[in-house]
Scaffold this motif. Structure first.
Motif, PDB file in Angstrom:
ATOM      1  N   ARG A   6       0.843  -1.193   0.000  1.00 11.88           N
ATOM      2  CA  ARG A   6       0.000   0.000   0.000  1.00 11.88           C
ATOM      3  C   ARG A   6       0.876   1.239   0.000  1.00 11.88           C
ATOM      4  O   ARG A   6       1.836   1.327   0.763  1.00 11.88           O
ATOM      5  N   ASP A   7       0.549   2.183  -0.829  1.00 11.57           N
ATOM      6  CA  ASP A   7       1.236   3.481  -0.880  1.00 11.57           C
ATOM      7  C   ASP A   7       2.749   3.333  -1.042  1.00 11.57           C
ATOM      8  O   ASP A   7       3.519   4.068  -0.431  1.00 11.57           O
ATOM      9  N   ASN A   8       3.189   2.378  -1.830  1.00 13.03           N
ATOM     10  CA  ASN A   8       4.619   2.109  -2.065  1.00 13.03           C
ATOM     11  C   ASN A   8       5.397   1.890  -0.770  1.00 13.03           C
ATOM     12  O   ASN A   8       6.589   2.170  -0.698  1.00 13.03           O
ATOM     13  N   ASN A   9       4.740   1.378   0.253  1.00 11.40           N
ATOM     14  CA  ASN A   9       5.381   1.128   1.540  1.00 11.40           C
ATOM     15  C   ASN A   9       5.865  -0.325   1.567  1.00 11.40           C
ATOM     16  O   ASN A   9       5.193  -1.208   2.084  1.00 11.40           O
ATOM     17  N   VAL A  10       7.062  -0.540   1.016  1.00 14.24           N
ATOM     18  CA  VAL A  10       7.605  -1.890   0.893  1.00 14.24           C
ATOM     19  C   VAL A  10       8.032  -2.423   2.254  1.00 14.24           C
ATOM     20  O   VAL A  10       7.917  -3.619   2.523  1.00 14.24           O
ATOM     21  N   ASP A  11       8.519  -1.539   3.133  1.00 17.62           N
ATOM     22  CA  ASP A  11       8.969  -1.983   4.457  1.00 17.62           C
ATOM     23  C   ASP A  11       7.825  -2.616   5.243  1.00 17.62           C
ATOM     24  O   ASP A  11       7.998  -3.670   5.855  1.00 17.62           O
TER      25      ASP A  11
END
Length: 87
Positions: A6-11
């Motif tokens: 979600r929202d480019n939140n790879v972590d």
């Protein structure tokens, strides 16, 4: 297994993936398969796992029947609602 980013939140997606893999026992299985396991060690491990499963089943059954007290539920943290997506 599928994890949504979600929202480019790879972590955050990685944390979710690791938690799912931990729950399913993937890491334990990888560690077990990393080296050769003698048949005698395999028998001992499988017997211990069977005993653990039987005890867990008996404990849950006793809790359902009211013979022993159920564990107190852990308090869940209150999360803020996610903001609506802007299109």
């Amino acid at each position: 297994m599928q994890i949504l980013v979600r929202d480019n939140n790879v972590d955050q997606a990685l944390r979710v993936l690791k938690k799912k893999m931990q729950r399913e026992g993937v890491f334990r299985e990888m560690k077990r398969r990393a080296a050769y396991e003698k048949p005698s060690e395999k028998r001992v491990r499988e017997k211990a796992e069977a005993i653990r499963r039987a005890r867990k089943l008996a404990r849950k059954q006793a809790q359902r029947e009211g013979l022993i007290a159920a564990p107190k539920p852990k308090p869940r943290p209150v999360r803020a609602p996610r903001p609506a997506a802007v299109i």
